[in-house]
Scaffold this motif. Structure first.
Motif, PDB file in Angstrom:
ATOM      1  N   TYR A  65       8.127  22.552  10.943  1.00  0.00           N
ATOM      2  CA  TYR A  65       9.723  22.318  10.443  1.00  0.00           C
ATOM      3  C   TYR A  65      10.617  23.298  11.040  1.00  0.00           C
ATOM      4  O   TYR A  65      11.707  23.145  10.753  1.00  0.00           O
ATOM      5  CB  TYR A  65       9.594  22.610   8.896  1.00  0.00           C
ATOM      6  CG  TYR A  65       8.904  21.693   8.237  1.00  0.00           C
ATOM      7  CD1 TYR A  65       9.333  20.301   7.959  1.00  0.00           C
ATOM      8  CD2 TYR A  65       7.382  21.803   7.678  1.00  0.00           C
ATOM      9  CE1 TYR A  65       8.557  19.436   7.172  1.00  0.00           C
ATOM     10  CE2 TYR A  65       6.541  20.927   7.181  1.00  0.00           C
ATOM     11  CZ  TYR A  65       7.101  19.614   6.834  1.00  0.00           C
ATOM     12  OH  TYR A  65       6.315  18.797   6.064  1.00  0.00           O
ATOM     13  N   GLY A  66      10.307  23.971  12.187  1.00  0.00           N
ATOM     14  CA  GLY A  66      11.350  24.786  12.853  1.00  0.00           C
ATOM     15  C   GLY A  66      11.489  26.286  12.195  1.00  0.00           C
ATOM     16  O   GLY A  66      10.964  26.633  11.016  1.00  0.00           O
ATOM     17  N   PRO A  67      12.217  27.036  12.859  1.00  0.00           N
ATOM     18  CA  PRO A  67      12.261  28.378  12.466  1.00  0.00           C
ATOM     19  C   PRO A  67      12.908  28.491  10.824  1.00  0.00           C
ATOM     20  O   PRO A  67      12.524  29.435   9.980  1.00  0.00           O
ATOM     21  CB  PRO A  67      13.260  29.311  13.584  1.00  0.00           C
ATOM     22  CG  PRO A  67      12.920  28.121  14.508  1.00  0.00           C
ATOM     23  CD  PRO A  67      12.820  26.769  14.273  1.00  0.00           C
ATOM     24  N   PHE A  68      14.058  27.671  10.878  1.00  0.00           N
ATOM     25  CA  PHE A  68      14.795  27.968   9.617  1.00  0.00           C
ATOM     26  C   PHE A  68      14.046  27.341   8.354  1.00  0.00           C
ATOM     27  O   PHE A  68      13.855  28.099   7.519  1.00  0.00           O
ATOM     28  CB  PHE A  68      16.231  27.266   9.818  1.00  0.00           C
ATOM     29  CG  PHE A  68      17.023  27.393   8.423  1.00  0.00           C
ATOM     30  CD1 PHE A  68      17.875  28.604   8.078  1.00  0.00           C
ATOM     31  CD2 PHE A  68      17.179  26.280   7.482  1.00  0.00           C
ATOM     32  CE1 PHE A  68      18.448  28.717   6.880  1.00  0.00           C
ATOM     33  CE2 PHE A  68      17.731  26.486   6.347  1.00  0.00           C
ATOM     34  CZ  PHE A  68      18.517  27.514   5.912  1.00  0.00           C
ATOM     35  N   TRP A  69      13.913  26.118   8.361  1.00  0.00           N
ATOM     36  CA  TRP A  69      13.010  25.398   7.330  1.00  0.00           C
ATOM     37  C   TRP A  69      11.556  25.718   7.055  1.00  0.00           C
ATOM     38  O   TRP A  69      11.374  25.846   6.008  1.00  0.00           O
ATOM     39  CB  TRP A  69      13.311  23.924   7.380  1.00  0.00           C
ATOM     40  CG  TRP A  69      14.645  23.420   6.771  1.00  0.00           C
ATOM     41  CD1 TRP A  69      15.452  22.768   7.963  1.00  0.00           C
ATOM     42  CD2 TRP A  69      15.443  23.311   5.580  1.00  0.00           C
ATOM     43  NE1 TRP A  69      16.518  22.467   7.458  1.00  0.00           N
ATOM     44  CE2 TRP A  69      16.548  22.858   6.368  1.00  0.00           C
ATOM     45  CE3 TRP A  69      15.084  23.728   4.601  1.00  0.00           C
ATOM     46  CZ2 TRP A  69      17.420  22.747   4.957  1.00  0.00           C
ATOM     47  CZ3 TRP A  69      15.981  23.898   3.673  1.00  0.00           C
ATOM     48  CH2 TRP A  69      17.244  23.458   3.858  1.00  0.00           C
TER      49      TRP A  69
END
Length: 211
Positions: A65-69
């Motif tokens: 889901y990537g670094p942020f989410w």
């Protein structure tokens, strides 16, 4: 022994991921928004019963889901798992929690710190990965610390750790340099936190003797 066990567990899990990275990539590519509740539920369950180090789970979620989410999901699910343990011990397993503490004399120092500075001690314990999370949950539940204070301190302490694992996970299959760079920065951060904690302990003990 605890530190060695954690390091060995992370090394074994990392080796398993590298050996099966093609299957993992295939599974991650098939992920979508509809799978988020299942991922969160699985992460909470693994947080309650840590068969696999949660850092490994956090890295996989970051890769999906990537670094942020990934960070949002990791902080939320790991905090939820700690909160559920806290509530279970406080409402049902008080006696078992006390027996757990009594059977582990080394947690006495942690309990003493939490009695004096509960909120900051929990933040510190969540930042440092070698402090046993279960012991923190049980001690806080047996103490008179409020649930909201426990949950807030847990979430704050987990933010830097989960961001680091999420970023590492998002780069581990695409850019080893970025992954290693993030790991290096995180290790430096832990070294600073540990050094500050040692200094604080020395000053605190000195003040205690003066009193």
């Amino acid at each position: 022994m605890k530190k060695r066990f954690v390091l060995m567990a992370y090394a074994a899990a990392s080796a398993a991921i590298l050996l099966n990275h093609e299957r993992l990539l295939s599974w991650l590519d098939g992920g979508g928004i509809e799978r988020v509740p299942l991922v969160i539920g699985g992460a909470v369950l693994l947080g309650l019963f840590p068969v696999v180090p949660f850092g490994v789970i956090a890295g996989l979620i970051g890769a999906q889901y990537g670094p942020f989410w990934g960070s949002v999901i990791n902080v939320g699910s790991s905090t939820a798992a700690a909160a559920l343990t806290f509530l279970a011990v406080r409402t049902i397993f008080q006696e078992r929690g006390r027996r757990f503490i009594a059977s582990h004399p080394k947690v006495d120092r942690l309990a003493l710190r939490m009695e004096r500075h509960a909120f900051m001690t929990i933040i510190w314990a969540r930042v440092l990965p070698f402090v046993p999370a279960m012991a923190v949950n049980i001690i806080a539940a047996i103490m008179r610390m409020s649930f909201l204070s426990f949950a807030a301190a847990t979430a704050l302490g987990k933010i830097p750790v989960m961001i680091a694992f999420s970023v590492i996970g998002s780069h581990i299959f695409t850019s080893w340099k970025k992954a290693i760079g993030t790991l290096f920065i995180y290790c430096m951060f832990l070294a600073v936190v540990y050094a500050v904690d040692r200094l604080w302990n020395i000053c605190f003990k000195g003040r205690s003797r003066d009193l």
